[in-house]
Design a protein around this motif. Structure first.
Motif, mmCIF file in Angstrom:
data_model
loop_
_atom_site.group_PDB
_atom_site.id
_atom_site.type_symbol
_atom_site.label_atom_id
_atom_site.label_comp_id
_atom_site.label_asym_id
_atom_site.label_seq_id
_atom_site.Cartn_x
_atom_site.Cartn_y
_atom_site.Cartn_z
ATOM 1 N N VAL A 110 0.869 -1.184 0.000
ATOM 2 C CA VAL A 110 0.000 0.000 0.000
ATOM 3 C C VAL A 110 0.901 1.228 0.000
ATOM 4 N N ILE A 111 0.727 2.084 -1.013
ATOM 5 C CA ILE A 111 1.580 3.277 -1.093
ATOM 6 C C ILE A 111 0.816 4.570 -0.788
ATOM 7 N N TRP A 112 -0.509 4.537 -0.954
ATOM 8 C CA TRP A 112 -1.347 5.680 -0.624
ATOM 9 C C TRP A 112 -2.688 5.173 -0.124
ATOM 10 N N LEU A 113 -3.387 6.023 0.600
ATOM 11 C CA LEU A 113 -4.765 5.748 0.991
ATOM 12 C C LEU A 113 -5.634 6.870 0.431
ATOM 13 N N ALA A 114 -6.747 6.496 -0.185
ATOM 14 C CA ALA A 114 -7.659 7.487 -0.762
ATOM 15 C C ALA A 114 -8.958 7.490 0.035
ATOM 16 N N GLU A 115 -9.323 8.647 0.537
ATOM 17 C CA GLU A 115 -10.559 8.794 1.304
ATOM 18 C C GLU A 115 -11.780 8.667 0.391
ATOM 19 N N PRO A 116 -12.903 8.194 0.908
ATOM 20 C CA PRO A 116 -14.138 8.194 0.124
ATOM 21 C C PRO A 116 -14.448 9.608 -0.374
ATOM 22 N N GLY A 117 -14.841 9.709 -1.644
ATOM 23 C CA GLY A 117 -15.143 11.008 -2.241
ATOM 24 C C GLY A 117 -14.010 11.596 -3.052
ATOM 25 N N VAL A 118 -12.807 11.021 -2.946
ATOM 26 C CA VAL A 118 -11.665 11.518 -3.715
ATOM 27 C C VAL A 118 -11.876 11.195 -5.191
ATOM 28 N N VAL A 119 -11.522 12.141 -6.061
ATOM 29 C CA VAL A 119 -11.633 11.965 -7.506
ATOM 30 C C VAL A 119 -10.227 11.928 -8.089
ATOM 31 N N GLY A 120 -10.009 11.008 -9.025
ATOM 32 C CA GLY A 120 -8.718 10.909 -9.685
ATOM 33 C C GLY A 120 -8.870 10.360 -11.089
ATOM 34 N N SER A 121 -7.787 10.398 -11.846
ATOM 35 C CA SER A 121 -7.783 9.878 -13.214
ATOM 36 C C SER A 121 -7.623 8.372 -13.198
ATOM 37 N N LEU A 122 -8.310 7.690 -14.119
ATOM 38 C CA LEU A 122 -8.210 6.239 -14.263
ATOM 39 C C LEU A 122 -7.538 5.907 -15.591
ATOM 40 N N THR A 123 -6.509 5.060 -15.532
ATOM 41 C CA THR A 123 -5.852 4.570 -16.739
ATOM 42 C C THR A 123 -5.439 3.130 -16.496
ATOM 43 N N LEU A 124 -4.964 2.493 -17.527
ATOM 44 C CA LEU A 124 -4.423 1.133 -17.452
ATOM 45 C C LEU A 124 -5.335 0.172 -16.691
ATOM 46 N N CYS A 125 -6.601 0.158 -17.034
ATOM 47 C CA CYS A 125 -7.550 -0.735 -16.361
ATOM 48 C C CYS A 125 -7.495 -2.130 -16.973
ATOM 49 N N GLU A 126 -7.197 -3.102 -16.142
ATOM 50 C CA GLU A 126 -7.173 -4.500 -16.556
ATOM 51 C C GLU A 126 -7.661 -5.357 -15.413
ATOM 52 N N LYS A 127 -8.440 -6.365 -15.791
ATOM 53 C CA LYS A 127 -9.023 -7.283 -14.821
ATOM 54 C C LYS A 127 -9.761 -6.469 -13.776
ATOM 55 N N SER A 128 -9.361 -6.502 -12.535
ATOM 56 C CA SER A 128 -10.113 -5.767 -11.512
ATOM 57 C C SER A 128 -9.321 -4.597 -10.924
ATOM 58 N N TRP A 129 -8.332 -4.083 -11.673
ATOM 59 C CA TRP A 129 -7.493 -2.994 -11.178
ATOM 60 C C TRP A 129 -7.354 -1.878 -12.200
ATOM 61 N N CYS A 130 -7.216 -0.644 -11.709
ATOM 62 C CA CYS A 130 -6.917 0.517 -12.549
ATOM 63 C C CYS A 130 -5.813 1.324 -11.873
ATOM 64 N N LEU A 131 -4.988 1.956 -12.691
ATOM 65 C CA LEU A 131 -4.026 2.915 -12.152
ATOM 66 C C LEU A 131 -4.817 4.188 -11.856
ATOM 67 N N PHE A 132 -4.741 4.640 -10.618
ATOM 68 C CA PHE A 132 -5.516 5.776 -10.130
ATOM 69 C C PHE A 132 -4.545 6.890 -9.791
ATOM 70 N N ASP A 133 -4.742 8.059 -10.374
ATOM 71 C CA ASP A 133 -3.848 9.197 -10.179
ATOM 72 C C ASP A 133 -4.618 10.344 -9.543
ATOM 73 N N VAL A 134 -4.185 10.721 -8.354
ATOM 74 C CA VAL A 134 -4.791 11.842 -7.631
ATOM 75 C C VAL A 134 -3.714 12.906 -7.483
ATOM 76 N N THR A 135 -3.784 13.923 -8.321
ATOM 77 C CA THR A 135 -2.813 15.023 -8.347
ATOM 78 C C THR A 135 -1.366 14.539 -8.277
ATOM 79 N N GLY A 136 -1.031 13.553 -9.118
ATOM 80 C CA GLY A 136 0.339 13.057 -9.200
ATOM 81 C C GLY A 136 0.664 11.889 -8.284
ATOM 82 N N ARG A 137 -0.195 11.598 -7.339
ATOM 83 C CA ARG A 137 0.005 10.431 -6.476
ATOM 84 C C ARG A 137 -0.700 9.249 -7.138
ATOM 85 N N GLN A 138 0.092 8.264 -7.567
ATOM 86 C CA GLN A 138 -0.453 7.159 -8.335
ATOM 87 C C GLN A 138 -0.351 5.843 -7.594
ATOM 88 N N GLY A 139 -1.334 5.000 -7.830
ATOM 89 C CA GLY A 139 -1.332 3.654 -7.305
ATOM 90 C C GLY A 139 -2.468 2.875 -7.924
#
Length: 158
Positions: free
Chosen positions: A115-144
């Motif tokens: 776990v590299i970051w925790l995202a609170e409920p309600g946080v909005v971020g960009s979604l990319t690289l979605c495969e199977k049941s995971w997406c890369l989530f970017d919140v103002t440069g913090r990615q995971g």
């Protein structure tokens, strides 16, 4: 003749410069592309405003098109109309409040990854690289990587 040629070129340029979200066939995902966006009861500024969204990049489902207007649905199921210029084809996700706790953003698309970051409920971020049941989530440069069950904005649409 020159004026007609200029009008044709200008008109074709306008259609090419329209946002990608304005040109797709529904249903599809989009995101709010302005700091303030009005949802209306119908497809015109003549219709009353139902909601004023003040969350840029908030994901919405586009359900229908009428001229330059899009019928959209938000994460709570509210439906209304927004002008296409308020929307972007950029994919985004909203962290859901299913457990009420922060959601893990991981180093790799795996439930056992660090776990590299925790995202609170309600946080909005960009979604990319979605495969199977995971997406890369970017919140103002913090990615995971985030499990898609924890975000609204990536379910398959039919």
């Amino acid at each position: 003749m020159r004026i007609l040629a200029f009008i044709l070129v200008a008109a074709s340029g306008l259609s090419l410069s329209a946002p990608a979200a304005a040109q797709q066939e529904p249903p599809y995902w989009a995101s709010i592309d302005e700091p303030e966006a009005r949802m209306r009861t119908g497809p015109s500024t003549e219709y009353p405003t139902m909601w004023i969204y003040k969350r840029e990049k908030l994901p919405v489902k586009v359900l229908a098109r009428y001229k330059s207007w899009r019928k959209v649905e938000d994460h709570e199921g509210t439906q209304g109309w927004m002008h296409a210029r308020l929307l972007s084809a950029s994919r985004s996700g909203l962290v859901l409040a299913t457990s009420g706790k922060p959601v893990a953003m991981r180093a790799l698309p795996d439930a056992n990854a660090k776990v590299i970051w925790l995202a609170e409920p309600g946080v909005v971020g960009s979604l990319t690289l979605c495969e199977k049941s995971w997406c890369l989530f970017d919140v103002t440069g913090r990615q995971g990587y985030i499990n898609i069950t924890d975000v609204w904005g990536d379910e398959p649409l039919k």
